[in-house]
Design a protein around this motif. Structure first.
Motif, PDB file in Angstrom:
ATOM      1  N   MET A  18     -66.184 -17.288  -7.871  1.00  0.00           N
ATOM      2  CA  MET A  18     -66.644 -17.075  -6.695  1.00  0.00           C
ATOM      3  C   MET A  18     -65.728 -16.764  -5.395  1.00  0.00           C
ATOM      4  O   MET A  18     -66.133 -16.644  -4.532  1.00  0.00           O
ATOM      5  N   THR A  19     -64.666 -16.663  -5.980  1.00  0.00           N
ATOM      6  CA  THR A  19     -63.461 -16.272  -4.688  1.00  0.00           C
ATOM      7  C   THR A  19     -63.143 -14.662  -4.978  1.00  0.00           C
ATOM      8  O   THR A  19     -63.093 -14.509  -6.191  1.00  0.00           O
ATOM      9  N   PRO A  20     -63.164 -13.956  -4.027  1.00  0.00           N
ATOM     10  CA  PRO A  20     -62.643 -12.591  -4.124  1.00  0.00           C
ATOM     11  C   PRO A  20     -61.389 -12.339  -4.855  1.00  0.00           C
ATOM     12  O   PRO A  20     -60.484 -12.855  -4.638  1.00  0.00           O
ATOM     13  N   LEU A  21     -61.498 -11.132  -5.680  1.00  0.00           N
ATOM     14  CA  LEU A  21     -60.198 -10.731  -6.462  1.00  0.00           C
ATOM     15  C   LEU A  21     -59.085 -10.352  -5.481  1.00  0.00           C
ATOM     16  O   LEU A  21     -57.921 -10.753  -5.605  1.00  0.00           O
ATOM     17  N   PRO A  22     -59.189  -9.688  -4.054  1.00  0.00           N
ATOM     18  CA  PRO A  22     -58.145  -9.374  -3.301  1.00  0.00           C
ATOM     19  C   PRO A  22     -57.491 -10.604  -2.972  1.00  0.00           C
ATOM     20  O   PRO A  22     -56.387 -10.790  -2.830  1.00  0.00           O
ATOM     21  N   VAL A  23     -58.239 -11.697  -2.630  1.00  0.00           N
ATOM     22  CA  VAL A  23     -57.536 -13.039  -2.166  1.00  0.00           C
ATOM     23  C   VAL A  23     -56.865 -13.519  -3.322  1.00  0.00           C
ATOM     24  O   VAL A  23     -55.520 -14.105  -3.018  1.00  0.00           O
ATOM     25  N   GLN A  24     -57.152 -13.291  -4.608  1.00  0.00           N
ATOM     26  CA  GLN A  24     -56.583 -13.947  -5.620  1.00  0.00           C
ATOM     27  C   GLN A  24     -55.265 -13.262  -5.853  1.00  0.00           C
ATOM     28  O   GLN A  24     -53.980 -13.760  -6.439  1.00  0.00           O
ATOM     29  N   LEU A  25     -55.355 -11.927  -5.934  1.00  0.00           N
ATOM     30  CA  LEU A  25     -54.352 -11.007  -6.068  1.00  0.00           C
ATOM     31  C   LEU A  25     -53.142 -11.254  -4.865  1.00  0.00           C
ATOM     32  O   LEU A  25     -51.894 -11.663  -5.488  1.00  0.00           O
ATOM     33  N   LEU A  26     -53.439 -11.336  -3.748  1.00  0.00           N
ATOM     34  CA  LEU A  26     -52.493 -11.450  -2.817  1.00  0.00           C
ATOM     35  C   LEU A  26     -51.692 -12.843  -2.915  1.00  0.00           C
ATOM     36  O   LEU A  26     -50.620 -13.054  -2.608  1.00  0.00           O
ATOM     37  N   PHE A  27     -52.823 -13.927  -3.294  1.00  0.00           N
ATOM     38  CA  PHE A  27     -52.049 -15.141  -3.461  1.00  0.00           C
ATOM     39  C   PHE A  27     -51.110 -15.183  -4.704  1.00  0.00           C
ATOM     40  O   PHE A  27     -49.933 -15.801  -4.392  1.00  0.00           O
ATOM     41  N   ILE A  54     -61.042  -1.020   6.290  1.00  0.00           N
ATOM     42  CA  ILE A  54     -61.973  -0.312   7.081  1.00  0.00           C
ATOM     43  C   ILE A  54     -61.806  -1.024   8.666  1.00  0.00           C
ATOM     44  O   ILE A  54     -62.521  -0.888   9.351  1.00  0.00           O
ATOM     45  N   LEU A  55     -60.458  -1.525   8.847  1.00  0.00           N
ATOM     46  CA  LEU A  55     -60.045  -1.900  10.180  1.00  0.00           C
ATOM     47  C   LEU A  55     -61.056  -3.290  10.632  1.00  0.00           C
ATOM     48  O   LEU A  55     -61.188  -3.407  11.644  1.00  0.00           O
ATOM     49  N   LEU A  56     -61.923  -4.021   9.798  1.00  0.00           N
ATOM     50  CA  LEU A  56     -62.041  -5.227  10.228  1.00  0.00           C
ATOM     51  C   LEU A  56     -61.338  -6.396   9.988  1.00  0.00           C
ATOM     52  O   LEU A  56     -60.888  -6.369   8.808  1.00  0.00           O
ATOM     53  N   GLN A  57     -61.550  -7.501  10.845  1.00  0.00           N
ATOM     54  CA  GLN A  57     -60.539  -8.651  10.494  1.00  0.00           C
ATOM     55  C   GLN A  57     -61.428  -9.748   9.801  1.00  0.00           C
ATOM     56  O   GLN A  57     -61.878 -10.790  10.535  1.00  0.00           O
ATOM     57  N   ASP A  58     -61.696  -9.625   8.654  1.00  0.00           N
ATOM     58  CA  ASP A  58     -62.625 -10.536   7.776  1.00  0.00           C
ATOM     59  C   ASP A  58     -61.678 -11.445   7.468  1.00  0.00           C
ATOM     60  O   ASP A  58     -60.495 -11.656   7.635  1.00  0.00           O
ATOM     61  N   LEU A  59     -62.160 -12.424   6.437  1.00  0.00           N
ATOM     62  CA  LEU A  59     -61.539 -13.781   6.074  1.00  0.00           C
ATOM     63  C   LEU A  59     -60.342 -13.535   5.171  1.00  0.00           C
ATOM     64  O   LEU A  59     -59.341 -14.030   5.326  1.00  0.00           O
ATOM     65  N   THR A  60     -60.524 -12.373   4.419  1.00  0.00           N
ATOM     66  CA  THR A  60     -59.095 -11.877   3.541  1.00  0.00           C
ATOM     67  C   THR A  60     -58.063 -11.523   4.388  1.00  0.00           C
ATOM     68  O   THR A  60     -57.114 -11.978   4.258  1.00  0.00           O
ATOM     69  N   PHE A  61     -58.571 -10.935   5.555  1.00  0.00           N
ATOM     70  CA  PHE A  61     -57.337 -10.263   6.489  1.00  0.00           C
ATOM     71  C   PHE A  61     -56.891 -11.260   7.307  1.00  0.00           C
ATOM     72  O   PHE A  61     -55.713 -11.447   7.257  1.00  0.00           O
ATOM     73  N   VAL A  62     -57.576 -12.229   7.569  1.00  0.00           N
ATOM     74  CA  VAL A  62     -57.200 -13.317   8.494  1.00  0.00           C
ATOM     75  C   VAL A  62     -56.248 -14.300   7.622  1.00  0.00           C
ATOM     76  O   VAL A  62     -55.335 -14.565   7.914  1.00  0.00           O
ATOM     77  N   THR A  63     -56.632 -14.453   6.337  1.00  0.00           N
ATOM     78  CA  THR A  63     -56.074 -15.105   5.496  1.00  0.00           C
ATOM     79  C   THR A  63     -54.669 -14.617   5.288  1.00  0.00           C
ATOM     80  O   THR A  63     -53.552 -15.497   5.305  1.00  0.00           O
ATOM     81  N   ASP A  64     -54.682 -13.450   5.013  1.00  0.00           N
ATOM     82  CA  ASP A  64     -53.468 -12.709   4.945  1.00  0.00           C
ATOM     83  C   ASP A  64     -52.244 -12.793   6.014  1.00  0.00           C
ATOM     84  O   ASP A  64     -51.121 -13.045   5.814  1.00  0.00           O
ATOM     85  N   GLN A  65     -52.958 -12.851   7.134  1.00  0.00           N
ATOM     86  CA  GLN A  65     -52.361 -13.036   8.524  1.00  0.00           C
ATOM     87  C   GLN A  65     -51.609 -14.663   8.635  1.00  0.00           C
ATOM     88  O   GLN A  65     -50.619 -14.773   9.043  1.00  0.00           O
TER      89      GLN A  65
END
Lengths: 214, 237
Positions: free
Chosen positions: A66-75, B166-177
């Protein structure tokens, strides 16, 4: 904006095909095998583990699913800085899709009639032999097409590798667009390569499904 | 520990903003996907072979070319064609079309899974197409569709993680920041837990809708029926 055939065939196509064979295909094949093996381990775990560890395993797999691939990849990319981006990709794709494949295996194993288990007990077969010689050969037959479909899904998710800057096909297409300012040809061709590879495979899986059905 | 709490409090507004972007994209995408799925799913059962073929081509096209490619195509190529969309529209349309195509297969399959007798009866009663859909076929198919939609909705939420590109600051983007202010483990842990909670909430909502749809069809006992049975002394409650 116009379509430039020369640019498309001579510049874009070779680069995209190179990325396709060197990265996209490698990740799909290796991670599919990894996911199929891990998924089987989880599925057997569901059956064999005591209640509490089984529940823990279920929750962990649900969490990964249930968690996205990109987040897992970056992590994983930041946590294990000694691994190359490609290795991170292979690991994450294997684990992520193993959680889906585990469900397919589970369905296959549950479709085995209870009599098969009872028969194995009656013959006092050891547990390993019951799995290897009785349950799995029957269960895998029902599971195979489903695994194939997950492999196709994984194939179409490989562009997520852009997050950890692996030069897979779509990343290359985007880079070509960035340097030449013509995005139409790279993205169109990338899309067509995906379609050309996944559609025939999907049809093959549908046929296989019909043929393997009892 | 104190530092950690301070940095967490400092991070909270950012996380919240990212979560809102992710939810907007997911719900918007889901709404578009539902419409696309319904239209294509109904058209897939059309009498006319041209319509059926056209639907097949559209569905296979959107399923076969990756979501990432479609989103980039909308984001980079459409402006060159003179169509200027903001990032939200691009994201929502891309998610909606891609998962709508997957959803149309769910709709088609569910409509076909409604027992044949039901279809024949509506013909025997000479019901008009809208009437039979609204009163007989759709309510039954809807209950069958929801499990499929449930899986697709989770996938759509995960697909929305692409929004950063596509230049939106979604949860993944924020997490990375946040990785820069918090440590990697905390930032990604928080991000993943929020994603998990969003998915879980959606999943439970759809499961609740499924139970409700089944109850309406009389497939699952309603509370009233159960109480009646208890009062009559039948069954064990």
């Amino acid at each position: 904006m116009s379509w430039d055939w020369e640019f498309a065939i001579q510049t874009v196509l070779p680069q995209l095909l190179e990325a396709f064979f060197k990265v996209t295909l490698v990740v799909t094949v290796v991670s599919s095998i990894g996911a199929a093996i891990l998924g089987l381990i989880w599925a057997i775990g569901f059956r064999s583990l005591p209640y509490v560890p089984m529940k823990v395993l279920t929750w962990v797999l649900d969490f990964i699913r249930m968690t996205p691939l990109p987040v897992q990849l970056l992590f994983l990319y930041y946590t294990f800085s000694n691994l190359s981006p490609m290795q991170v990709g292979l690991i994450v794709f294997s684990i992520h899709y193993s959680t889906y494949m585990a469900e397919s295996y589970r369905a296959g194993i549950e479709s085995i009639p209870k009599g098969q288990w009872e028969g194995s007990t009656a013959l006092s077969l050891p547990v390993t032999r019951t799995w290897r010689a009785v349950i799995l050969p029957q269960a895998l037959r029902a599971t195979l097409p489903s695994l194939g479909n997950w492999a196709i899904a994984m194939f179409k998710d490989t562009p997520f590798l852009i997050f950890i800057s692996v030069l897979e096909m779509v990343t290359v297409a985007r880079n070509i667009g960035g340097t030449t300012f013509s995005y139409v040809e790279p993205f169109t061709i990338a899309g067509l390569i995906f379609l050309a590879a996944s559609y025939p495979t999907a049809i093959l899986m549908r046929r296989l499904e019909k043929r393997l059905a009892y | 520990m104190r530092d950690f709490i301070d940095s967490f409090i400092a991070a909270a507004p950012q996380l919240w903003d990212g979560t809102v972007v992710t939810i907007i994209l997911s719900l918007g995408g889901a709404a578009v996907a539902l419409v696309v799925a319904t239209v294509l799913g109904l058209a897939a059962n059309s009498r006319f072979i041209i319509v059926r073929t056209l639907v097949r081509i559209i569905v296979e096209f959107f399923r076969g070319t990756s979501l990432v490619v479609q989103m980039f195509f909308l984001f980079y190529v459409l402006p060159q064609m003179g169509v200027e969309w903001d990032s939200y529209t691009t994201g929502i349309v891309a998610l909606g079309l891609n998962y709508g195509a997957y959803g149309s297969e769910v709709v088609r399959g569910s409509l076909n899974a409604v027992p044949k007798g039901q279809w024949e009866t509506t013909t025997a009663l000479s019901m008009s197409w809208p009437l039979k859909m609204r009163r007989v076929i759709w309510p039954q198919a809807w209950a069958l569709m929801l499990p499929g939609f449930n899986n697709l909705l989770i996938m759509l939420i995960k697909g929305s993680a692409l929004a950063g590109f596509i230049l939106l600051q979604d949860l993944t983007f924020v997490t990375d920041q946040l990785r820069r202010t918090l440590d990697t483990f905390t930032a990604f842990g928080l991000g993943m837990v929020i994603y998990f909670l969003i998915s879980l909430a959606c999943s439970y909502t759809l499961r609740w809708m499924e139970t409700r749809a089944q109850r309406r069809l009389g497939l699952k006992e309603t509370k009233v029926a159960r109480t009646d049975k208890a009062l009559a002394g039948g069954g064990t409650v």
